[in-house]
Design a protein around this motif. Structure first.
Motif, PDB file in Angstrom:
ATOM      1  N   ARG A   1      28.288 -19.595 -25.436  1.00 33.96           N
ATOM      2  CA  ARG A   1      28.512 -18.780 -24.244  1.00 33.96           C
ATOM      3  C   ARG A   1      29.507 -19.433 -23.297  1.00 33.96           C
ATOM      4  N   LYS A   2      29.810 -20.706 -23.528  1.00 36.93           N
ATOM      5  CA  LYS A   2      30.677 -21.428 -22.608  1.00 36.93           C
ATOM      6  C   LYS A   2      32.080 -20.847 -22.566  1.00 36.93           C
ATOM      7  N   LYS A   3      32.570 -20.367 -23.697  1.00 36.32           N
ATOM      8  CA  LYS A   3      33.929 -19.829 -23.683  1.00 36.32           C
ATOM      9  C   LYS A   3      33.979 -18.439 -23.048  1.00 36.32           C
ATOM     10  N   TRP A   4      32.832 -17.738 -22.995  1.00 38.58           N
ATOM     11  CA  TRP A   4      32.816 -16.388 -22.436  1.00 38.58           C
ATOM     12  C   TRP A   4      32.549 -16.382 -20.939  1.00 38.58           C
ATOM     13  N   LEU A   5      31.937 -17.413 -20.413  1.00 42.71           N
ATOM     14  CA  LEU A   5      31.615 -17.447 -18.987  1.00 42.71           C
ATOM     15  C   LEU A   5      32.862 -17.382 -18.102  1.00 42.71           C
ATOM     16  N   PRO A   6      33.933 -18.145 -18.368  1.00 43.38           N
ATOM     17  CA  PRO A   6      35.141 -18.001 -17.539  1.00 43.38           C
ATOM     18  C   PRO A   6      35.767 -16.611 -17.642  1.00 43.38           C
ATOM     19  N   ILE A   7      35.684 -16.000 -18.803  1.00 40.39           N
ATOM     20  CA  ILE A   7      36.221 -14.644 -18.971  1.00 40.39           C
ATOM     21  C   ILE A   7      35.413 -13.662 -18.133  1.00 40.39           C
ATOM     22  N   ALA A   8      34.090 -13.845 -18.122  1.00 42.58           N
ATOM     23  CA  ALA A   8      33.229 -12.977 -17.309  1.00 42.58           C
ATOM     24  C   ALA A   8      33.574 -13.125 -15.836  1.00 42.58           C
ATOM     25  N   GLN A   9      33.787 -14.354 -15.394  1.00 39.95           N
ATOM     26  CA  GLN A   9      34.109 -14.576 -13.988  1.00 39.95           C
ATOM     27  C   GLN A   9      35.476 -14.003 -13.631  1.00 39.95           C
ATOM     28  N   GLN A  10      36.422 -14.033 -14.565  1.00 35.66           N
ATOM     29  CA  GLN A  10      37.734 -13.411 -14.331  1.00 35.66           C
ATOM     30  C   GLN A  10      37.600 -11.897 -14.209  1.00 35.66           C
ATOM     31  N   ASN A  11      36.634 -11.325 -14.917  1.00 39.25           N
ATOM     32  CA  ASN A  11      36.422  -9.874 -14.876  1.00 39.25           C
ATOM     33  C   ASN A  11      35.506  -9.456 -13.730  1.00 39.25           C
ATOM     34  N   GLY A  12      35.141 -10.398 -12.861  1.00 42.03           N
ATOM     35  CA  GLY A  12      34.330 -10.062 -11.699  1.00 42.03           C
ATOM     36  C   GLY A  12      32.849  -9.939 -12.003  1.00 42.03           C
ATOM     37  N   ILE A  13      32.391 -10.543 -13.095  1.00 35.87           N
ATOM     38  CA  ILE A  13      30.983 -10.485 -13.476  1.00 35.87           C
ATOM     39  C   ILE A  13      30.343 -11.818 -13.105  1.00 35.87           C
ATOM     40  N   PRO A  14      29.356 -11.828 -12.200  1.00 31.70           N
ATOM     41  CA  PRO A  14      28.709 -13.075 -11.809  1.00 31.70           C
ATOM     42  C   PRO A  14      27.985 -13.731 -12.996  1.00 31.70           C
ATOM     43  N   GLU A  15      27.845 -15.033 -12.913  1.00 33.28           N
ATOM     44  CA  GLU A  15      27.220 -15.807 -14.001  1.00 33.28           C
ATOM     45  C   GLU A  15      25.809 -15.310 -14.291  1.00 33.28           C
ATOM     46  N   ARG A  16      25.044 -15.026 -13.243  1.00 32.90           N
ATOM     47  CA  ARG A  16      23.667 -14.564 -13.421  1.00 32.90           C
ATOM     48  C   ARG A  16      23.618 -13.253 -14.203  1.00 32.90           C
TER      49      ARG A  16
ATOM     50  N   ALA B   1      29.158  -8.683 -22.896  1.00 32.50           N
ATOM     51  CA  ALA B   1      28.598  -9.072 -21.603  1.00 32.50           C
ATOM     52  C   ALA B   1      29.680  -9.592 -20.664  1.00 32.50           C
ATOM     53  N   ALA B   2      30.725 -10.205 -21.218  1.00 38.97           N
ATOM     54  CA  ALA B   2      31.781 -10.783 -20.389  1.00 38.97           C
ATOM     55  C   ALA B   2      32.885  -9.797 -20.056  1.00 38.97           C
ATOM     56  N   THR B   3      33.037  -8.744 -20.848  1.00 42.62           N
ATOM     57  CA  THR B   3      34.182  -7.852 -20.651  1.00 42.62           C
ATOM     58  C   THR B   3      33.822  -6.483 -20.102  1.00 42.62           C
ATOM     59  N   GLN B   4      32.596  -6.008 -20.295  1.00 40.20           N
ATOM     60  CA  GLN B   4      32.245  -4.678 -19.793  1.00 40.20           C
ATOM     61  C   GLN B   4      32.097  -4.743 -18.280  1.00 40.20           C
ATOM     62  N   PRO B   5      32.855  -3.924 -17.556  1.00 48.69           N
ATOM     63  CA  PRO B   5      32.806  -3.998 -16.086  1.00 48.69           C
ATOM     64  C   PRO B   5      31.452  -3.555 -15.542  1.00 48.69           C
ATOM     65  N   LEU B   6      31.168  -4.025 -14.339  1.00 51.53           N
ATOM     66  CA  LEU B   6      29.935  -3.647 -13.654  1.00 51.53           C
ATOM     67  C   LEU B   6      30.008  -2.178 -13.247  1.00 51.53           C
ATOM     68  N   LEU B   7      28.851  -1.541 -13.156  1.00 51.19           N
ATOM     69  CA  LEU B   7      28.798  -0.159 -12.698  1.00 51.19           C
ATOM     70  C   LEU B   7      28.946  -0.121 -11.179  1.00 51.19           C
ATOM     71  N   THR B   8      29.619   0.893 -10.692  1.00 51.22           N
ATOM     72  CA  THR B   8      29.697   1.089  -9.246  1.00 51.22           C
ATOM     73  C   THR B   8      28.359   1.663  -8.770  1.00 51.22           C
TER      74      THR B   8
END
Length: 179
Positions: free
Chosen positions: A50-65, A80-87
């Motif tokens: 998961r370590k390589k996906w966590l920075p990608i998630a943070q770049q996509n605006g997805i918090p670590e939690r 989990a790292a690339t699908q954007p959050l729902l509004t």
């Protein structure tokens, strides 16, 4: 029949042939109490890095939690790292109970309950406590005063006159004789 805790060199060899490490076999048998056959044949679950996906998630605006919650729910780390959050509007639309596929109770009954001043929550609680749907939607709410009267009446039926105990009133049985 006793439990076999001994792990022979042949067992270790079979486990290694199945891709299971020595420490894993020992933990499965000695700590987790697995049967030896299962411990040396069942391959371990694949762990995703998961370590390589966590920075990608943070770049996509997805918090670590949220990223880790998604992964724990069974999402692949990439999704989990690339699908954007729902509004908020999308969440509301998704959760609305007006989706007929998710509706448990007919909309007509919920509307009928609303006409009697019964909220959806009260209707659902009535049904959950054993009322039939029609009665739960049509019987009007009971006032606070009526609830109190019914409570006192039930208490007197179950326990008798409790005021006699509180105020030390003597209850004289009427045996028919007079003084």
């Amino acid at each position: 029949m006793g439990y076999d805790y001994y792990i022979s060199p042949d067992d270790y060899a079979r486990a290694e042939a199945n891709g299971i490490k020595r420490k894993t076999v020992e933990a499965r048998i000695w700590v987790l109490g697995w049967e030896k056959g299962r411990a040396i044949t069942l391959p371990p679950k694949r762990q995703y890095s998961r370590k390589k996906w966590l920075p990608i998630a943070q770049q996509n605006g997805i918090p670590e939690r949220i990223f880790y919650n998604r992964v724990c729910k069974g999402w692949l780390p990439e999704r989990a790292a690339t699908q954007p959050l729902l509004t908020q509007a999308e969440k509301t639309a998704k959760m609305k109970a007006n989706n007929p596929a998710k509706r448990v109770y007919p909309q007509a009954l919920i509307d009928q309950a609303a006409a009697y001043g019964i909220s959806r929550n009260t209707f659902q609680k009535r049904v959950e406590s054993g009322w039939d749907w029609e009665r739960a939607a049509s019987e009007p709410l009971i006032s606070l005063q009526e609830r109190g009267r019914r409570g006192v009446q039930t208490l007197r039926q179950q326990r008798g006159d409790i005021n006699a105990l509180i105020f030390n009133e003597r209850v004289v049985p009427n045996d028919g004789s007079s003084d």
